[in-house]
Design an enzyme around this catalytic site. Structure first.
Site, short mmCIF file in Angstrom:
data_model
loop_
_atom_site.label_atom_id
_atom_site.label_comp_id
_atom_site.label_asym_id
_atom_site.label_seq_id
_atom_site.Cartn_x
_atom_site.Cartn_y
_atom_site.Cartn_z
N GLU A 223 -27.33 -63.10 8.10
CA GLU A 223 -26.09 -62.46 7.64
C GLU A 223 -26.53 -61.10 7.09
O GLU A 223 -27.14 -61.02 6.04
CB GLU A 223 -25.45 -63.35 6.57
CG GLU A 223 -23.98 -63.08 6.39
CD GLU A 223 -23.73 -62.03 5.35
OE1 GLU A 223 -23.70 -60.84 5.73
OE2 GLU A 223 -23.57 -62.39 4.18
N CYS B 139 -21.71 -56.71 1.50
CA CYS B 139 -22.02 -56.51 2.92
C CYS B 139 -20.76 -56.23 3.74
O CYS B 139 -20.79 -55.51 4.71
CB CYS B 139 -22.77 -57.70 3.48
SG CYS B 139 -22.03 -59.26 3.05
N GLU C 51 -24.83 -47.82 6.49
CA GLU C 51 -24.36 -48.63 5.36
C GLU C 51 -24.90 -47.99 4.07
O GLU C 51 -26.11 -47.78 3.95
CB GLU C 51 -24.90 -50.06 5.49
CG GLU C 51 -24.43 -50.97 4.39
CD GLU C 51 -24.99 -52.39 4.52
OE1 GLU C 51 -26.18 -52.54 4.80
OE2 GLU C 51 -24.21 -53.34 4.33
P1 NDP Z 1 -33.56 -56.89 1.49
O1 NDP Z 1 -33.05 -57.24 2.80
O2 NDP Z 1 -34.88 -56.24 1.38
O3 NDP Z 1 -33.64 -58.20 0.56
C1 NDP Z 1 -32.93 -59.40 0.75
C2 NDP Z 1 -33.83 -60.59 0.41
O4 NDP Z 1 -34.92 -60.66 1.33
C3 NDP Z 1 -34.48 -60.49 -0.96
O5 NDP Z 1 -34.63 -61.79 -1.50
C4 NDP Z 1 -35.82 -59.91 -0.64
O6 NDP Z 1 -36.78 -60.15 -1.62
C5 NDP Z 1 -36.16 -60.64 0.63
N1 NDP Z 1 -37.15 -59.97 1.47
C6 NDP Z 1 -37.55 -58.68 1.46
N2 NDP Z 1 -38.45 -58.47 2.44
C7 NDP Z 1 -38.63 -59.64 3.09
C8 NDP Z 1 -39.41 -60.06 4.21
N3 NDP Z 1 -40.19 -59.22 4.87
N4 NDP Z 1 -39.32 -61.35 4.61
C9 NDP Z 1 -38.49 -62.21 3.97
N5 NDP Z 1 -37.74 -61.87 2.91
C10 NDP Z 1 -37.79 -60.61 2.48
O7 NDP Z 1 -32.52 -56.03 0.74
P2 NDP Z 1 -32.84 -55.01 -0.45
O8 NDP Z 1 -32.73 -55.76 -1.68
O9 NDP Z 1 -34.12 -54.29 -0.29
O10 NDP Z 1 -31.68 -53.97 -0.22
C11 NDP Z 1 -31.87 -52.94 0.73
C12 NDP Z 1 -30.60 -52.66 1.47
O11 NDP Z 1 -30.22 -53.81 2.21
C13 NDP Z 1 -29.40 -52.37 0.59
O12 NDP Z 1 -29.34 -51.05 0.20
C14 NDP Z 1 -28.29 -52.77 1.50
O13 NDP Z 1 -28.00 -51.71 2.38
C15 NDP Z 1 -28.84 -53.93 2.28
N6 NDP Z 1 -28.44 -55.24 1.72
C16 NDP Z 1 -27.52 -55.96 2.40
C17 NDP Z 1 -27.08 -57.15 1.88
C18 NDP Z 1 -26.07 -57.98 2.59
O14 NDP Z 1 -25.45 -58.82 1.98
N7 NDP Z 1 -25.87 -57.81 3.87
C19 NDP Z 1 -27.53 -57.65 0.60
C20 NDP Z 1 -28.54 -56.85 -0.02
C21 NDP Z 1 -28.95 -55.68 0.53
P3 NDP Z 1 -36.97 -59.07 -2.79
O15 NDP Z 1 -35.64 -58.83 -3.40
O16 NDP Z 1 -37.85 -59.75 -3.70
O17 NDP Z 1 -37.52 -57.85 -2.12
#
Ligand code: NDP
Length: 794
Positions: free
Chosen positions: A266, A300, A396
């Site tokens: 998602e 999102c 986004e």
């Molecule tokens: P991420 O996609 O990096 O993080 C989402 C989750 O994945 C967090 O728990 C993160 O851990 C974890 N994660 C990060 N890297 C990995 C990996 N290589 N393998 C598995 N899990 C991983 O989102 P961000 O928090 O960095 O946000 C960045 C951008 O993503 C935002 O600015 C936004 O544009 C988008 N975003 C979209 C969302 C949605 O609902 N569609 C939600 C959040 C962000 P950790 O937090 O510890 O890094």
């Protein structure tokens, strides 16, 4: 001073929610959290730590330990050890536990809301009135499904150990959204919260013990991206459910390729908010507030692209600006604020940077206040005078920033709304029901709201298409993401384990009486010669040549996909018509019964009764999917609001079908029929062994009113052709039965356009088996559910 004047000058004073209880809870835990594994809170020696801060004032709330690889393994093992007995406990036992969780969250709703607001920066009004009540609803709703599982989801079993990785924008709600369906269906989970917002997950862990969740069923591990990466790639994890950025979604697809894991992604969005000139503009203004300033736009499915019909453009923008003046920012625990703090310094910098650099490409920014980095406050913002290729329109931003464009006509509105690589959600605003119900299905998105935005419920599936990912969460469709069919594996009968030519080179030149038969590809409704001009022999079981078949290449695959694209009208044919075409196909095939049985005997080396059974099952299967064509027809969900949510299954588009070797006639129909019954177009690549069989069907297809391009067949080297198919940007999904190397390469290559993949070992099912060879599993894979929210009443 006159009363009216003094009322105008009245200032809001703060109405702070108390953080006393939440702070006491943090203190009681020493403001330090490790991991929740096997029902225990564990701390590692010399573990790395991450500080958890309140983004509104930078105060440090707590520290979390980073789970290292050994700890991740411990959590997966705990989940694995508990899963079978959790499943065996039965639906009712699980329902009671989920119910207990829901009750406990209700009892602790206030402290959870406060913790969430402290950790994330969102207004308390939203965590209190939206996030936590919705989380509760998820546990109640899924307690119900656990109770009904044995009767309503018979023939399915849990996938096993599920890794769940969640973001920081709705930490507690996402947790509920992920955990409730997974454990309801009898899986055990390991969940990793985002490093910046782990606190409510730790609170939840304590509730699990109180609610009687057996040890190891729910495990929660903390850490950064690396921890998530280790968890998702762990060999004993059977499914990964991820919510977050498209970049990380792709990374997870890459690292899990070839591991036979189920995956739901998602991801992000750039959702359109489409306003027609007959909309109620005052409602629209409040809708805009909900769409883009709810949760600071860190949503999102935020309605971040406002498309307004030109005739009402000026009027609406003026109204929105006026409303922006009244939006209140303040400390997130203040009950009367509208907009809180962004989640972190990093996110504040990200949003500021994207806006600043985007404006270099043009556009006008309107804000009522200035950003304040000390509180991570980014004010509600609108950007006008941009066109659809502007970076701020395409990227986004994940903050409270709305881009505004205009359109003149309805078709232009649809075209602009769909002009994005994402496809998570959209909303349509019009008081004209005909218009709204016409436009909603035309928007390429998993969720469409009519005259509302950002509505959610556990009963209504949520998820995207295109680069917004795949899979659904919530509703009955969401349950299947945590289940797999109980399957009967294929075992070759004696004598039917492959024709002799595959192992005996000197029989290649043996001939049968039909040696001069050359079976061409079937592309765009025509029999077509291979682009490369090469043909290869298809052998009978005794090694003689049954026929020659074309050896396809990349160009042939491109031609087949192009033909499939041109046949898009098939999706809009009525289900009744698709059913009629399938029945006609079965009727025409029946006439050729003896010939096909003879071919199956000669080619596959099976005895006549077995070949007859395969032929009869093939006819029956076509009938089944003809029957299903107008019966797999969605639902009307009764979500708790004044309205109805229509769950409509829509065809995926172009599906690549890569077939197994065995049962070549039945397998071909078992794949092609459900896909086309649901309105998809297919490109079919047969297994290496009996390539001639499916081509024998072409002359039957030609006389059965199947429009050209709906079914396309290319023969040749299965591995080579299927990788070309996987790399094609217009193919939206691939179903592949191959060896593990092929499955891995299909899943890896498909990352590019985030294709849905459904990969299996060659012999993973016996196509005669009614539970796994036929049925709704195929129909679900041939569709995605679009939820259209339609409120009613004045
Ligand atoms: P991420 O996609 O990096 O993080 C989402 C989750 O994945 C967090 O728990 C993160 O851990 C974890 N994660 C990060 N890297 C990995 C990996 N290589 N393998 C598995 N899990 C991983 O989102 P961000 O928090 O960095 O946000 C960045 C951008 O993503 C935002 O600015 C936004 O544009 C988008 N975003 C979209 C969302 C949605 O609902 N569609 C939600 C959040 C962000 P950790 O937090 O510890 O890094």
């Amino acid at each position: 001073m006159k009363l009216s004047k003094s009322i105008e000058k009245l200032e809001y004073s703060q109405a702070l929610e108390s953080d006393k209880e939440a702070m006491e809870w943090l203190e009681a835990n020493g403001r330090k959290f490790g991991q929740f594994i096997g029902g225990e809170f564990l701390f590692q020696k010399n573990a790395d730590q991450i500080k958890v801060t309140n983004p509104a004032d930078s105060s440090i709330l707590a520290a979390i330990e980073v789970a290292d690889n050994k700890t991740v393994d411990l959590a997966v093992t705990a989940a694995s050890n508990s899963q079978k007995s959790w499943h065996k406990a039965g639906g009712h036992a699980r329902a009671r536990v989920l119910y207990a969780i829901a009750r406990l969250i209700q009892k602790h709703a206030r402290v959870i809301s406060v913790l969430e607001t402290l950790d994330n920066g969102k207004p308390i009004r939203e965590s209190r009135d939206s996030d936590v009540p919705l989380a509760i609803r998820h546990f109640y709703y899924h307690a119900g499904w656990a109770q009904l599982q044995e009767s309503e989801l018979a023939g399915q079993e849990p996938v096993g150990v599920v890794a769940q990785i969640i973001p920081w924008n709705f930490p507690f709600l996402m947790l509920a959204w992920k955990i409730a369906p997974a454990i309801a269906m009898g899986n055990s989970i390991v969940l990793k919260p985002a490093e910046s917002t782990p606190l409510t997950a730790m609170f939840f862990a304590q509730l699990c013990t109180e609610a009687g969740v057996p040890k190891g069923v729910v495990n929660i591990i903390n850490g950064a991206g690396n921890t998530g990466a280790t968890l998702s790639a762990h060999p004993n994890v059977n499914k990964v459910a991820f919510t977050g950025s498209t970049a990380v979604g792709r990374a997870i697809r890459t690292s899990t390729a070839g591991q036979s894991k189920k995956l739901t992604l998602e991801l992000g969005g750039k959702s359109a908010f489409v306003v027609f000139d007959d909309a109620d503009l005052d409602s629209v203004v409040e809708g805009v507030v909900d769409a883009i300033w709810y949760n600071q736009g860190e949503v999102c499915c935020a309605g971040s692209r406002l498309l307004i019909q030109a005739s009402v453009g000026k009027k609406l923008v003026a109204k929105i600006k006026k409303r922006m003046e009244t939006l209140r920012f303040g400390t997130p625990l203040d009950k009367s604020i509208d907009v809180g703090s962004l989640v972190s310094d990093k996110q504040f910098e990200q949003v500021s940077h994207l806006v600043k650099s985007g404006l270099k490409s043009g556009g006008n920014l309107f804000q009522c206040e200035k950003p304040d980095s000390s509180k991570n406050y980014y004010p509600p913002s609108i950007i006008t005078d941009v066109d659809s290729s502007h970076p701020l329109v395409q990227e986004e931003i994940f903050g409270p920033v709305l881009v505004i464009m205009s359109f003149r006509t309805q078709p232009e509105a649809i075209q602009l709304a769909n002009n994005t690589r994402y496809g998570l959600s959209a909303s349509v605003w019009s008081e004209n029901i005909n218009r709204a119900m016409h436009v909603a299905p035309a928007l390429i998105a998993g969720v469409v709201w009519i005259n509302c935005h950002n509505k959610f419920d556990a009963a209504c599936g949520f998820g995207g298409v295109k680069e917004s990912g795949f899979g659904r969460e919530g509703g009955k469709e969401g349950l299947y993401e945590y289940l797999k069919p109980i399957k009967l594996k294929y075992k070759a009968t004696k004598g039917a384990s492959g024709n002799k030519a595959s192992s005996t080179s000197n029989v290649q030149n043996s001939t049968s009486s039909e040696i001069d038969r050359t079976l061409k590809f079937y592309i765009g409704g025509k029999q077509v010669r291979p682009d490369g001009g090469n043909s290869i022999p298809a052998h009978n079981f005794d090694g003689s040549i049954s026929a020659w078949v074309g050896q396809g290449n990349r160009k042939d695959i491109r031609n087949a996909v192009e033909a499939a694209r041109k046949a898009h009208g098939w999706a809009s044919k009525t289900a009744h018509l698709r059913a009629q075409v399938l029945y006609f196909f079965a009727e025409n095939l029946t006439v050729r019964k003896d010939e096909f049985i003879k071919r199956l005997v000669e080619t596959c080396g099976v005895k006549k009764p077995e070949a007859t059974a395969e032929f009869n099952a093939t006819i029956s299967r076509i009938f089944s999917y003809a029957a299903w064509a107008d019966k797999f027809d969605g639902a009307a969900h009764d979500a708790p609001y004044r309205g109805i949510t229509l769950a409509l299954p829509e065809p995926i588009g172009i599906i690549g079908l890569v077939a197994p070797d065995h049962q070549p006639l039945l397998a071909a129909i078992s794949l092609i029929a459900p896909a086309i019954a649901m309105g998809n177009r297919v490109v079919y690549i047969p297994g290496d062994q009996y390539q001639n069989i499916v081509l024998e069907l072409v002359s039957v297809m030609e006389t059965s009113d199947i429009p050209g391009g709906v079914i396309n067949i290319v023969t040749g080297d299965k591995n080579e052709l299927s990788t070309h198919l996987a790399g094609h940007g217009e193919v939206e999904s691939i179903w592949c039965w191959g060896d593990s190397a092929l499955n891995k390469s299909i899943e890896s290559i498909s990352i590019e356009n985030l294709k849905r993949t459904w990969c299996h070992e060659n012999n993973d099912r016996d196509w005669h088996d009614m539970n796994s060879g036929e049925g709704t599993e195929f129909l679900r894979k041939a569709t995605h559910v679009k939820n259209i929210w339609t409120p009613y009443g004045d």
